[in-house]
Structure formats: structure tokens, C-alpha cells
Design a protein around this motif. Structure first.
Motif, PDB file in Angstrom:
ATOM      1  N   TRP A  38      41.868  -9.323  22.794  1.00 42.59           N
ATOM      2  CA  TRP A  38      43.139  -9.796  23.340  1.00 42.59           C
ATOM      3  C   TRP A  38      43.006 -11.197  23.913  1.00 42.59           C
ATOM      4  O   TRP A  38      42.016 -11.522  24.587  1.00 42.59           O
ATOM      5  CB  TRP A  38      43.624  -8.881  24.461  1.00 42.59           C
ATOM      6  N   THR A  42      48.017 -11.922  26.511  1.00 43.22           N
ATOM      7  CA  THR A  42      48.256 -10.505  26.207  1.00 43.22           C
ATOM      8  C   THR A  42      47.751  -9.632  27.343  1.00 43.22           C
ATOM      9  O   THR A  42      48.429  -8.698  27.785  1.00 43.22           O
ATOM     10  CB  THR A  42      47.556 -10.112  24.885  1.00 43.22           C
ATOM     11  N   THR A  43      46.575  -9.951  27.826  1.00 40.18           N
ATOM     12  CA  THR A  43      45.994  -9.180  28.940  1.00 40.18           C
ATOM     13  C   THR A  43      46.919  -9.199  30.148  1.00 40.18           C
ATOM     14  O   THR A  43      47.213  -8.148  30.727  1.00 40.18           O
ATOM     15  CB  THR A  43      44.622  -9.759  29.318  1.00 40.18           C
ATOM     16  N   THR A  45      50.124  -9.867  30.269  1.00 34.93           N
ATOM     17  CA  THR A  45      51.404  -9.198  29.983  1.00 34.93           C
ATOM     18  C   THR A  45      51.251  -7.685  30.123  1.00 34.93           C
ATOM     19  O   THR A  45      52.076  -7.026  30.779  1.00 34.93           O
ATOM     20  CB  THR A  45      51.891  -9.545  28.561  1.00 34.93           C
TER      21      THR A  45
END
Length: 119
Positions: A38, A42-43, A45
Motif C-alpha cells: 500500500w 492508502t494506509t 485512508t
């Protein structure tokens, strides 16, 4: 029972937290890149969404779980039995044990668990 439904990717992410907590969010982003592939965005979010759902807490960049692994496993297994076996534990066990052989030790452990549940 609370809704502890986690999608597969969320479960893998929360598993990192369970393993490393309390974990700094920067370290969590590094671990997510290494283990899940990721990006940092992304992490963060997914972390934000899990915090909003009350699964994780991020206070001063330190991430901890608000829900224990055992609670999620209990929720998931009960949901599976309700959804696929009409709530019947015997139907679940019959399907699960089909063509499997238990060791004597496993059979004794299951017997002990069932006896404790009956008390």
C-alpha cells in the motif's frame, strides 16, 4: 453484537496493528507498504475509516486497536454460521469436519469446549 465486519484487506491491515501496537503511524505506513504493497495515502485512508468505525484509534500518531482480534474472530464465525448454516452449529461442524480426521487430542479438546459451553 457490534458490527466488526472487516474486509480481507482491512483484516490484514488491522492484523499488523494487533501485532505491533502501539505503533507509530509512520511505522504503520512503512509496514503497510512492505506487507500489503500500500501507498502511504492508502494506509492513511484505511486508517481514518477504521478509526471512524471505532475499530482503531489514532491519537498523537500512535495507533492502537479498540477491538481485539478475538472479538472480530467471534463476530466473523457467528456471522458465517448464521449466514450459511441457518445458525446451526451442528450443521457447521458437519460441513467443516467432512472428510477430516481429528486426532484424539483435538477430539478431547472439542469435547472439553462443548462440556464447558453446556454449564
Amino acid at each position: 453484537m457490534e458490527n466488526y465486519k472487516l474486509f480481507d484487506a482491512e483484516y490484514k491491515f488491522v492484523s499488523i496493528v494487533w501485532e505491533k501496537e502501539p505503533v507509530n503511524s509512520t511505522e504503520l505506513a512503512r509496514l503497510s507498504l512492505e506487507r500489503l504493497g500500500w501507498k502511504k495515502s492508502t494506509t492513511y485512508t484505511v486508517l481514518r475509516k477504521l478509526c471512524e468505525r471505532g475499530i482503531l484509534d489514532n491519537a498523537d500518531a500512535v495507533v492502537t486497536s479498540l477491538v481485539k482480534k478475538e472479538e472480530v474472530q467471534k463476530y466473523e464465525s457467528q456471522s458465517l454460521i448464521e449466514k450459511n448454516f441457518e445458525g446451526s452449529l451442528p450443521q457447521f461442524l458437519t460441513a467443516f469436519l467432512d472428510r477430516k480426521k481429528l486426532t484424539a487430542k483435538e477430539a478431547e479438546e472439542l469435547k472439553r469446549i462443548i462440556e464447558e459451553a453446556m454449564q
